[in-house]
Design a protein around this motif. Structure first.
Motif, PDB file in Angstrom:
ATOM      1  N   LEU A  99      95.093 -31.992  45.710  1.00 49.16           N
ATOM      2  CA  LEU A  99      94.071 -30.735  45.738  1.00 49.16           C
ATOM      3  C   LEU A  99      95.225 -29.492  44.917  1.00 49.16           C
ATOM      4  O   LEU A  99      94.272 -28.987  44.110  1.00 49.16           O
ATOM      5  N   SER A 100      96.025 -29.341  45.404  1.00 45.53           N
ATOM      6  CA  SER A 100      97.032 -28.479  44.874  1.00 45.53           C
ATOM      7  C   SER A 100      97.264 -28.679  43.085  1.00 45.53           C
ATOM      8  O   SER A 100      97.164 -27.796  42.299  1.00 45.53           O
ATOM      9  N   ALA A 101      97.457 -30.016  42.934  1.00 43.69           N
ATOM     10  CA  ALA A 101      97.584 -30.320  41.516  1.00 43.69           C
ATOM     11  C   ALA A 101      96.436 -30.146  40.759  1.00 43.69           C
ATOM     12  O   ALA A 101      96.449 -29.491  39.586  1.00 43.69           O
ATOM     13  N   LEU A 102      95.259 -30.205  41.303  1.00 39.33           N
ATOM     14  CA  LEU A 102      93.964 -30.232  40.503  1.00 39.33           C
ATOM     15  C   LEU A 102      93.749 -28.536  40.330  1.00 39.33           C
ATOM     16  O   LEU A 102      93.434 -28.222  39.422  1.00 39.33           O
ATOM     17  N   PHE A 103      94.293 -27.675  41.293  1.00 36.57           N
ATOM     18  CA  PHE A 103      93.928 -26.284  40.933  1.00 36.57           C
ATOM     19  C   PHE A 103      94.936 -25.580  39.996  1.00 36.57           C
ATOM     20  O   PHE A 103      94.681 -24.984  39.166  1.00 36.57           O
ATOM     21  N   VAL A 104      96.297 -26.441  39.836  1.00 33.45           N
ATOM     22  CA  VAL A 104      97.157 -26.142  38.671  1.00 33.45           C
ATOM     23  C   VAL A 104      96.489 -26.411  37.440  1.00 33.45           C
ATOM     24  O   VAL A 104      96.515 -25.691  36.284  1.00 33.45           O
ATOM     25  N   THR A 135      99.857 -32.933  35.218  1.00 35.13           N
ATOM     26  CA  THR A 135      99.677 -33.376  34.083  1.00 35.13           C
ATOM     27  C   THR A 135      98.453 -34.062  33.795  1.00 35.13           C
ATOM     28  O   THR A 135      97.721 -33.839  32.752  1.00 35.13           O
ATOM     29  N   PRO A 136      98.337 -35.258  34.397  1.00 40.76           N
ATOM     30  CA  PRO A 136      97.149 -35.866  34.056  1.00 40.76           C
ATOM     31  C   PRO A 136      96.017 -35.204  34.484  1.00 40.76           C
ATOM     32  O   PRO A 136      94.888 -35.603  33.691  1.00 40.76           O
ATOM     33  N   PHE A 137      95.936 -34.499  35.533  1.00 41.63           N
ATOM     34  CA  PHE A 137      94.652 -33.986  35.911  1.00 41.63           C
ATOM     35  C   PHE A 137      94.385 -32.842  34.903  1.00 41.63           C
ATOM     36  O   PHE A 137      93.064 -32.694  34.370  1.00 41.63           O
ATOM     37  N   THR A 138      95.324 -32.073  33.963  1.00 40.53           N
ATOM     38  CA  THR A 138      95.190 -31.230  33.154  1.00 40.53           C
ATOM     39  C   THR A 138      94.495 -31.794  31.833  1.00 40.53           C
ATOM     40  O   THR A 138      93.435 -31.383  31.254  1.00 40.53           O
ATOM     41  N   ALA A 139      94.913 -33.061  31.587  1.00 38.93           N
ATOM     42  CA  ALA A 139      94.190 -33.664  30.304  1.00 38.93           C
ATOM     43  C   ALA A 139      92.882 -33.956  30.679  1.00 38.93           C
ATOM     44  O   ALA A 139      92.084 -34.057  29.630  1.00 38.93           O
ATOM     45  N   ILE A 140      92.235 -34.203  31.875  1.00 36.60           N
ATOM     46  CA  ILE A 140      90.838 -34.393  32.059  1.00 36.60           C
ATOM     47  C   ILE A 140      90.214 -33.219  32.081  1.00 36.60           C
ATOM     48  O   ILE A 140      88.952 -33.023  31.821  1.00 36.60           O
ATOM     49  N   VAL A 141      90.761 -32.089  32.733  1.00 36.66           N
ATOM     50  CA  VAL A 141      90.055 -30.647  33.074  1.00 36.66           C
ATOM     51  C   VAL A 141      90.020 -30.113  31.658  1.00 36.66           C
ATOM     52  O   VAL A 141      88.988 -29.449  31.204  1.00 36.66           O
TER      53      VAL A 141
END
Length: 300
Positions: free
Chosen positions: A152-157, A102-108
């Motif tokens: 890293l898996s969460a970043l791919f998500v 969720t926080p990674f998606t906000a950045i991506v």
């Protein structure tokens, strides 16, 4: 029962099935690479039996086919690192790391979708960090590699989720799934010969026949916990708001951790500090939909 109530029950049932994927990943004795390869291949074979998948495939433009194929490679890498995290640590650790999506998606999305900078999303991302620190400090040192791989898996998500959102209306859902999984199977097949040199912990023979125990678990993983919830979730989303759907999906790590405690007894491997970190991360993740406001996204 109203359509909205039925949709809520359907989406939570889907999330519960997705929560079982971590448990099955722990129970299946295959290494991460053949596990993911077989999972994707079984779902792909099932989709190949659906006539409308082939009819819709012929209507797609080559550029869109290549786009979905690229997203499929990211999906394969996500599953590979997710099950790698389970093998390196356990199901609870891997599920907790996926909450970081969720926080990674906000950045991506800020980069991929050219959306406006949101101080709220930055604050929520920073709020996750104390929880991550507690999680890392609350597990045995031998499991910490699993945290890194799980992150890293969460970043791919975050990447494939944002890209799927951008191109969601370009193709029929089952056809898109078949394209993405087909590309994922091909990518893992190409990656298999070099995997022992890059990540020996994930490597394993693709064509080795799984044991009868693993065959049954792979069928459950592919059909009951992948294809079924995917199809059912699309039905549910027709009768519920995006907010309700996001809130339900964010509960997946909760279901996975509870199932890991009940079925695998993983609480004996972890400390109170770990679960304190989990609580912080999940509070931030579950708070995100409440603070999120719909905004117009400008596509490049």
């Amino acid at each position: 029962m109203t359509s909205a109530t039925k949709a809520q029950l359907q989406i939570h049932f889907c999330v519960l099935l997705w929560g079982f994927t971590a448990i099955l990943g722990k129970l299946i004795t295959l290494a991460a690479l053949p596990l993911v390869w077989w999972r994707m291949l079984i779902v792909l074979a099932a989709l190949a039996l659906v006539p409308r998948v082939w009819r819709s495939l012929g209507a797609l433009k080559p550029r869109i086919v290549l786009t979905y194929a690229g997203i499929g490679v990211l999906v394969a890498l996500h599953w590979l690192t997710f099950y790698g995290a389970i093998k390196l640590a356990n199901a609870s650790v891997a599920a907790t790391c996926i909450a970081l999506a969720t926080p990674f998606t906000a950045i991506v999305e800020l980069w991929l979708m050219r959306s406006r900078f949101s101080p709220r999303d930055l604050l929520l991302g920073v709020a996750v960090l104390p929880g991550v620190a507690l999680v890392v400090g609350g597990i045995p040192p031998g499991m910490r590699a699993g945290v890194a791989v799980g992150a890293l898996s969460a970043l791919f998500v975050a990447f494939f989720g944002s890209l799927n959102k951008r191109f969601v209306h370009q193709g029929e859902p089952l056809t898109v799934t078949g394209l993405e999984l087909g590309a994922g199977v091909l990518a893992l097949t190409i990656l298999a010969p070099v995997m022992p040199a890059i990540f020996p912990e994930f490597a394993g023979p693709l064509l080795a026949v799984p044991s009868p125990h693993d065959v049954w678990l792979l069928l459950v993983l592919a059909l009951a916990c992948t294809l079924l919830p995917f199809s059912l979730s699309f039905v549910a989303l027709r009768h519920m708001s995006a907010f309700s759907a996001q809130l339900a999906v964010n509960l997946e790590p909760v279901y996975a951790i509870v199932l890991a405690i009940l079925l695998l007894g993983e609480q004996r491997e972890l400390t109170v500090q770990f679960y304190a970190g989990v609580a912080i991360i999940l509070c931030v993740v579950l708070a995100h939909p409440w603070f999120a406001r719909p905004r117009q996204v400008e596509f490049p």
